[in-house]
Design a protein around this motif. Structure first.
Motif, short mmCIF file in Angstrom:
data_model
loop_
_atom_site.label_atom_id
_atom_site.label_comp_id
_atom_site.label_asym_id
_atom_site.label_seq_id
_atom_site.Cartn_x
_atom_site.Cartn_y
_atom_site.Cartn_z
N ALA A 110 5.85 25.81 8.61
CA ALA A 110 6.54 24.79 7.83
C ALA A 110 5.49 23.77 7.41
N TYR A 111 5.79 23.01 6.41
CA TYR A 111 4.82 22.02 5.93
C TYR A 111 5.57 20.96 5.15
N GLY A 112 4.84 19.93 4.81
CA GLY A 112 5.47 18.89 3.99
C GLY A 112 4.50 17.77 3.70
N THR A 113 4.93 16.92 2.79
CA THR A 113 4.16 15.73 2.44
C THR A 113 4.99 14.50 2.79
N HIS A 114 4.37 13.59 3.52
CA HIS A 114 5.01 12.30 3.78
C HIS A 114 4.38 11.27 2.85
N ALA A 115 5.22 10.49 2.20
CA ALA A 115 4.73 9.42 1.33
C ALA A 115 5.40 8.13 1.77
N VAL A 116 4.59 7.11 2.02
CA VAL A 116 5.16 5.88 2.55
C VAL A 116 4.58 4.68 1.82
N VAL A 117 5.43 3.71 1.61
CA VAL A 117 5.01 2.45 0.99
C VAL A 117 5.21 1.34 2.00
N VAL A 118 4.17 0.54 2.19
CA VAL A 118 4.25 -0.53 3.19
C VAL A 118 3.91 -1.87 2.56
N ALA A 119 4.39 -2.91 3.21
CA ALA A 119 3.95 -4.27 2.88
C ALA A 119 3.34 -4.85 4.15
N VAL A 120 2.16 -5.42 4.01
CA VAL A 120 1.43 -5.90 5.18
C VAL A 120 1.07 -7.37 5.00
N GLU A 121 1.37 -8.12 6.06
CA GLU A 121 0.97 -9.52 6.05
C GLU A 121 -0.39 -9.60 6.75
N PRO A 122 -1.44 -9.93 6.01
CA PRO A 122 -2.79 -9.76 6.59
C PRO A 122 -3.05 -10.65 7.80
N ALA A 158 -1.42 4.22 4.10
CA ALA A 158 -0.76 3.21 3.28
C ALA A 158 -1.32 1.82 3.59
N VAL A 159 -1.54 1.54 4.85
CA VAL A 159 -2.08 0.22 5.21
C VAL A 159 -3.52 0.10 4.69
N SER A 160 -4.28 1.18 4.81
CA SER A 160 -5.65 1.17 4.27
C SER A 160 -5.63 0.96 2.77
N ASP A 161 -4.67 1.60 2.12
CA ASP A 161 -4.56 1.46 0.67
C ASP A 161 -4.29 0.01 0.28
N GLY A 204 0.83 -1.20 0.00
CA GLY A 204 0.00 0.00 0.00
C GLY A 204 0.86 1.25 0.00
N VAL A 205 0.31 2.31 -0.54
CA VAL A 205 1.00 3.59 -0.52
C VAL A 205 0.09 4.61 0.16
N GLY A 206 0.67 5.43 0.99
CA GLY A 206 -0.12 6.44 1.68
C GLY A 206 0.57 7.79 1.69
N PHE A 207 -0.23 8.81 1.64
CA PHE A 207 0.28 10.18 1.71
C PHE A 207 -0.34 10.89 2.90
N ALA A 208 0.40 11.81 3.46
CA ALA A 208 -0.19 12.71 4.46
C ALA A 208 0.53 14.05 4.37
N PHE A 209 -0.25 15.08 4.42
CA PHE A 209 0.28 16.44 4.39
C PHE A 209 0.13 17.03 5.78
N TYR A 210 1.14 17.78 6.19
CA TYR A 210 1.04 18.41 7.51
C TYR A 210 1.48 19.86 7.41
#
Lengths: 166, 274, 791
Positions: free
Chosen positions: C631-643, C749-752, C449-455
């Motif tokens: 300040a601000y930024g975007t975090h982008a993360v890729v995860v692998a999840v074993e269900p 990312a996990v939801s994705d 999954g891939v997830g983004f979050a802006f702060y």
């Protein structure tokens, strides 16, 4: 009280200690060697790691009485150690410390890694650092520093395995 | 987080240690590596009058290969096994198990004997030694006895050890052919206590055995699972059903997540073996 | 605003840190390293019940003067903590318990002995008679009628309830898409690797109380400490030695601090208490513990319209001085719109007392929870509408042309380019490649999954903002005293507190820039109320903005005088002189700073007529825009999840961030990486659960998971630099930012990874159990049991 003799940073130290005293408390409170930090006192953070008879050791999980007759090295005693000097330089250049509290244990552990592995890669260093908590840096620069220090050590090709004993 | 006071003794022989540990009217404890005992002392959950330091007893350090087994003295450290300083009769299984116990500095001092004596349900060595059908040799006031590790541990933190007993070492039968094995573990993070340990092994005759640890008070062989896996052409559905049967037989308290998690971990160990 | 030129390269240089040498040699001096003759150690007897009446304390016989109850260390004044609002209820927090304890771990008795081990022996012998009272451990339950009361004289358990009403939330009922979701960010500890500690004694020569304290801000502590002890402030000196991490957890006055200081005033020798890890997890400040019940309203085209709902903050048993945890609720609600053009807000907030350890600030304060809620909601809306979450985010985010932008919650977002930040992060993780990989599936059965979050990270907020928050102290400025000594070297005392951020280096870079000398000639000093001018310490990402600004101001005052003296010595007009490389240059020659400084300090006869001697200037600083810079930024993360096990592995972590001008990019990167490591801890590992009777279930590192090197990836970073307009050099604070977005990005990312079955992950930390159970629930709901199939 129990009498002990410890070769501490190359110097023989005789002392009487309470059996319950940890090696960490002995080093800090009896010997005034405060580079060895206590971050958890139950072996999980690694800040108190020292060298006992050549082995990386949690000084909070060892009693002073159990170090009797052993050789103990702390960060203070490794000031002139060539490997530690190299590691200090790379920790500095890689920004591998922030508050500095974990640093002594990290350095002792890093030295242990480089003594056991030739040119360790980042993945190996990460695995070996498991159990060393740094709350500031997020580890990336510590890993980088240790890998870089490893690269700086010239290594002979490994000697052939000695023939098995008959 | 400092220990309460206690007396300290460092005996020269196993017999002397046994006598000291059996001191009447005293709470005694043996310390080898101390990597589990020290936190318990510091937290004052273990309260003792006398600590008996067995860490320098040479009789407990013997490591030797016999004609059909490996002898590991109780004081053999995890690190010594990890580093291949003991003969490898098990195709690398012991090294693999040792190398991911806790952290290196702990492995440098923690011992196989201490781990089995404590019988923490989430510890690795009990699971591994049961999988290899090892026996444990115990010196005590009544002399020396030998028990299967599977019988020695009878509950969470509970063994057949009685006052004055000391584990001398473990005799692990050598496989007749190179051992095939799989080892899988689920933990919250690196070096943390396991939530599941699965070891699958296959002997020369093709018989498979599976042991599951950290799922209940003590590791248990998953016999239905092993039988199903040994049977030719088992489907995954059949294996899952057998695992469930083993859960019902040995680990009745598992909830749905734990069953799912342990099942996945067992299947991972089995896959690794194949 | 001074603009750095290429010839003054100290601004923006990755100067290696001055702090490193002592720590690398083991010469750091942390509180437990201080050696004080005659010192005795304290161990506390703490409550083992969550809520109880204290009937009796029975010290062992013959221990008078060694065992202290509240009566023995008094009289003490109770500090009123929390905002200066009549509606905020007072929760008197004595240094040692009176007749009531309200959480497990509350100190009741102090035992003093020559060593800590002996003090613990004595503590074991103290007998307590406690009578258990009903405990309340859940903030929502605590607000139900009939809940047990933490304070008998309160009408309910709310410290304060508040509301945010902006735009026309009533109109939202007619919105075409309305989603209601609940989010929980569970309680955790701050876990500085060095625990807290205090060492106090009466200094007879100076006739003052000296308190060595591992703190983030000694001057503010002195205010409270003096009030609590009933001493004038000139009789209290607070010294912070090396501080082994703080992260907010060392920015409140804690009961142990006051108790130890009070004991030191009763006995004739130094007294200290060094917190151990169990005490830290039990009774140091706890953090997070937010619950959100929100409804988001959306137009058909994906435009986010508004938010309604409730926010509960479980603030624990007491408010900590000075500000309590009121800011958690106000910051959570005010940051809830994130960077989006959300127009309508109807929120109620409840800051609730429970029988748990008091809440304090922790890196990110409230924003990790708010970011988690809004960024998860964006992804939930995208899933509902069948949209790519990234695109929905990009559609609703404020563009560069719209800045400065006032959000519905009243935050003034200042400079930057949020869309670029999103795009850069998307490209860093290569979103299309991940979508393609997901379509193929993973050979090991895991789901990707891939997830983004802006702060956004408000920093440098000054007087107006803090007054609006009804803060008891208003940290709207910072101070610095710069002195040039007779040889031309410089000592600068600042009111901020370094605990790993590298102030000794970055502030020296700023001073070097202003003074045109090398940072090697400049020493930065802090942490002693006896030597530095008043300042507020380090927290809230404020130090580089305020402290850096104050250093710049004081140095400019110095350099102006240096130039005047130089011109005088060169017999030139000031206007015809220039300053370069530690010297004043005129038409007829040059004069070095050392000569100027010697004249100013020691040879006044060389000064211009009427000029006062000394090169000694104290400057204060507040940015021109006191609502803060972002300040601000975007975090982008890729995860692998074993269900089935629920184990999450982070495969890639990328950040594009803007903290304005970077004084020292190396240190910036270190702060980002370190903040993210803590955010990953919140997201996946760290939690202090309580059972139903209020017993904490994680009191050692065997149960409390702090991530180590194998758990934390090396973060890939891109920096976008849009200088702030309201600050010196265009800096924006950045210490907290890294910790804000990881829970949101990782949960997205996990939801994705499980979006095909509609699984949502709305509670941190995402433990293996929580992850696997959420997957299982979704599988059952969709009744198409294809395990972990990626969409």
């Amino acid at each position: 009280m129990t009498a002990i003799t410890v070769e501490l940073n190359g110097v023989k130290v005789n002392d009487d200690v309470e059996p319950r005293q940890s090696l960490a408390d002995f080093l800090r409170d009896r010997c005034g060697l405060t580079a060895t930090h206590l971050g958890c006192e139950h072996g999980a953070c690694g800040a108190c790691t020292v060298v006992v008879d050549g082995l990386a050791t949690r000084s909070c999980l060892t009693l002073a009485v159990m170090a009797d007759g052993r050789a103990v090295s702390t960060l203070e005693g490794l000031r002139a150690d060539p490997l530690m000097t190299l590691l200090r330089r790379h920790f500095h250049e890689s920004h591998a410390l922030q508050c500095g509290f974990c640093t002594p244990g990290m350095l002792i552990t890093a030295r242990d890694i480089l003594q056991r592995y030739v040119h360790p890669n980042a993945e190996l260093v990460r695995h070996e650092l498991s159990g060393q908590i740094c709350r500031c840096t997020g580890y990336a620069n510590i890993v980088k520093a240790i890998v870089a220090a490893g690269q700086d050590i010239p290594h002979e090709p490994p000697a052939p395995e000695p023939a098995p004993e008959a | 987080m400092k220990s309460a006071p206690f007396d300290y003794l460092r005996p020269k022989t196993v017999a002397e240690a046994s006598v000291a540990l059996g001191r009447r009217g005293a709470n005694t404890a043996a310390i080898a590596g101390g990597q589990s005992l020290m936190p318990m002392l510091g937290l004052r959950v273990a309260l003792i009058d006398l600590l008996v330091d067995i860490s320098r007893l040479d009789d407990l350090k013997l490591v030797t290969e016999t004609l059909d087994s490996l002898w590991l003295g109780a004081l053999t450290t995890h690190a010594a096994i990890e580093d291949g300083k003991v003969p490898d009769l098990f195709n690398g299984l012991l090294r693999r198990v040792a190398g991911q116990i806790s952290y290196r500095a702990v492995r440098n001092h923690g011992t196989i004997g201490g781990s089995v004596a404590l019988a923490d349900p989430s510890a690795d060595w009990p699971c591994c030694l049961i999988a290899l059908d090892a026996t444990v040799r115990i010196a005590g006031r009544g002399g020396v006895r030998v028990e299967r590790v599977a019988d020695f541990i009878h509950d969470s933190y509970s063994t057949t050890l009685t006052t004055g007993d000391i584990i001398v070492g473990f005799d692990i039968p050598a496989p007749k052919a190179p051992l095939r094995w799989g080892f899988a573990k689920v933990a919250r993070k690196s070096g943390a206590f396991a939530h599941s340990i699965a070891i699958a092994t296959q002997a020369k005759d093709g018989a498979i055995s599976v042991v599951l640890g950290a799922a209940g008070p003590r590791p248990r062989p998953m016999t239905a699972t092993a039988n199903q896996l040994t049977a030719p052409a088992s489907s995954e559905e059949q294996v899952r059903a057998a695992i469930t049967a083993d859960f019902d037989a040995h680990f009745a308290d598992l909830d749905a997540y734990q069953k799912r998690m342990h099942t996945a971990n067992i299947l991972r160990a089995v896959r690794e073996m194949r | 605003m001074a603009v750095p030129s290429s010839s003054d390269s100290w601004i923006g240089a990755s100067v290696l840190r001055k702090e490193d040498a002592r720590h690398l040699l083991g010469h750091g001096a942390f509180i437990a390293d201080l050696r004080m003759p005659g010192v005795q150690d304290v161990a506390f007897v703490r409550s083992d019940m969550a809520h109880a009446q204290v009937h009796r304390v029975l010290p062992p016989p013959g221990t008078a003067g060694k065992v202290f109850t509240l009566a023995d260390i008094g009289p003490l004044n109770i500090l009123e903590a929390g905002p200066e609002l009549a509606a905020h209820r007072h929760s008197p927090y004595p240094a040692l318990a009176d007749d009531r304890v309200r959480y497990v771990g509350q100190p009741i008795v102090a035992c003093m002995q020559p060593t800590r081990a002996q003090a613990e022996d004595l503590a074991d012998l103290v007998e307590l008679e406690l009578e258990a009272l009903p405990a309340v451990v859940d903030a929502v339950a605590a607000m139900r009628p009939g809940s047990p009361r933490v304070f008998d004289n309160w009408p309910d358990n709310a410290y304060i309830a508040s509301a945010v009403h902006e735009g026309d939330p009533v109109s939202l009922g007619a919105a075409p898409v309305r989603l209601r979701r609940q989010f929980r960010m569970n309680r955790q500890a701050t876990v500085s690797l060095e625990c807290r500690g205090v060492l106090a004694y009466w200094d007879h020569r100076n006739d003052e109380l000296v308190v060595h304290l591992s703190t983030q801000g000694g001057h503010v502590v002195r205010i409270g400490m003096a009030q609590a002890l009933g001493l004038p402030e000139n009789k209290v000196r607070i010294i912070a030695p090396d501080v082994g991490g703080g992260f907010g957890g060392k920015n409140r006055i804690m009961p142990e601090d006051i108790a130890v200081a009070a004991i030191a005033m009763k006995v004739g020798h130094p007294v200290r208490w060094i917190e151990d890890r169990r005490e830290h997890l039990l009774a140091s400040v706890h953090a997070r513990d937010h619950f959100y019940d929100l409804t988001v309203s959306v137009a058909k085209d994906g435009t986010l319209l508004g938010l309604e709902g409730d926010i509960y903050i479980d603030a624990g048993a007491y408010s900590l001085w000075p500000t309590g945890s009121f800011m958690e609720a106000s910051m959570a609600s005010r940051n809830l719109t994130g960077p989006y053009r959300i127009k309508h807000l109807g929120l109620k907030t409840f800051t609730v007392a429970t029988n748990k350890a008091p809440m304090g600030p922790y890196r990110g304060v409230a924003r990790p929870g708010a970011c988690f809620a809004i960024e998860r909601l964006v992804d939930e809306v995208a899933r509902e509408l069948g949209r790519e979450p990234f695109d929905l985010r990009r559609q609703n985010i404020v563009t560069a042309a719209e800045l400065p932008f006032r959000t519905a919650a009243g935050m003034r977002l200042d400079t930057g380019d949020y869309v670029s930040s999103l795009d850069i992060a998307r490209d860093m993780v290569d979103l299309p490649a991940i979508r393609a990989r997901q379509a193929q599936g993973e050979p090991d059965g895991r789901a990707i999954g891939v997830g983004f979050a802006f702060y956004t990270e408000q920093s440098g907020h000054g007087t107006v903002e803090w007054v609006k928050r009804k803060s008891r102290v208003v940290p709207g400025y910072e101070s610095a005293n710069a002195r040039m000594l007779p040889d031309g070297s410089v000592i600068i005392h600042v009111g901020t507190q370094n605990f790993g951020q590298g102030h000794e280096t970055t502030f020296a870079q700023i001073a070097a820039h202003e003074l045109h000398i090398s940072p090697a000639l400049i020493s930065i000093r802090y942490g002693d109320t006896a030597t530095s001018p008043f300042g507020f310490g380090s927290f809230g990402s404020r130090s580089i903005v305020f402290g850096g600004g104050a250093v710049a101001r004081s140095c400019r005052m110095l350099i102006e005088k240096i130039q005047k003296i130089g011109a005088h010595l060169l017999q030139s007009d000031v206007a015809s002189t220039t300053i370069e490389d530690g010297a004043v240059h005129g038409p007829n020659g040059s004069v070095g700073f050392a000569e100027i400084a010697y004249a100013a300090n020691a040879r006044q006869e060389h000064l211009p007529a009427g000029m006062e001697p000394l090169l000694d200037a104290t400057g204060t600083y507040e940015p021109t825009e006191t609502g803060g810079v972002f300040a601000y930024g975007t975090h982008a993360v890729v995860v692998a999840v074993e269900p089935d096990t629920g184990v999450v592995e982070i495969l890639d972590y990328a950040v594009s961030e803007d903290c304005g001008t970077m004084i020292n990019p190396m240190i910036v990167d270190g702060q980002v990486q370190g903040g993210i490591a803590q955010g990953i801890g919140t997201a996946l590992y760290e939690e202090i659960p309580y059972d139903e009777i209020g017993q904490p279930l994680a009191t050692t590192f065997a149960d409390y998971m702090v991530p180590c090197a194998p758990e934390i990836p090396t973060v890939r970073m891109a920096h976008i630099v849009h200088p702030a307009q309201a600050t010196e050099y265009g800096v924006k604070g950045l210490g907290e930012g890294g910790a804000i977005a990881p829970p949101a990005a990782i949960a997205n990312a996990v939801s994705d990874a499980f979006r095909s079955i509609g699984a949502s992950f709305n509670e941190t930390p995402l433990t293996p159990r929580r992850v696997s159970e959420a997957v299982d629930r979704a599988r059952r709901a969709t009744a198409t049991p294809t395990p972990g199939a990626p969409a």
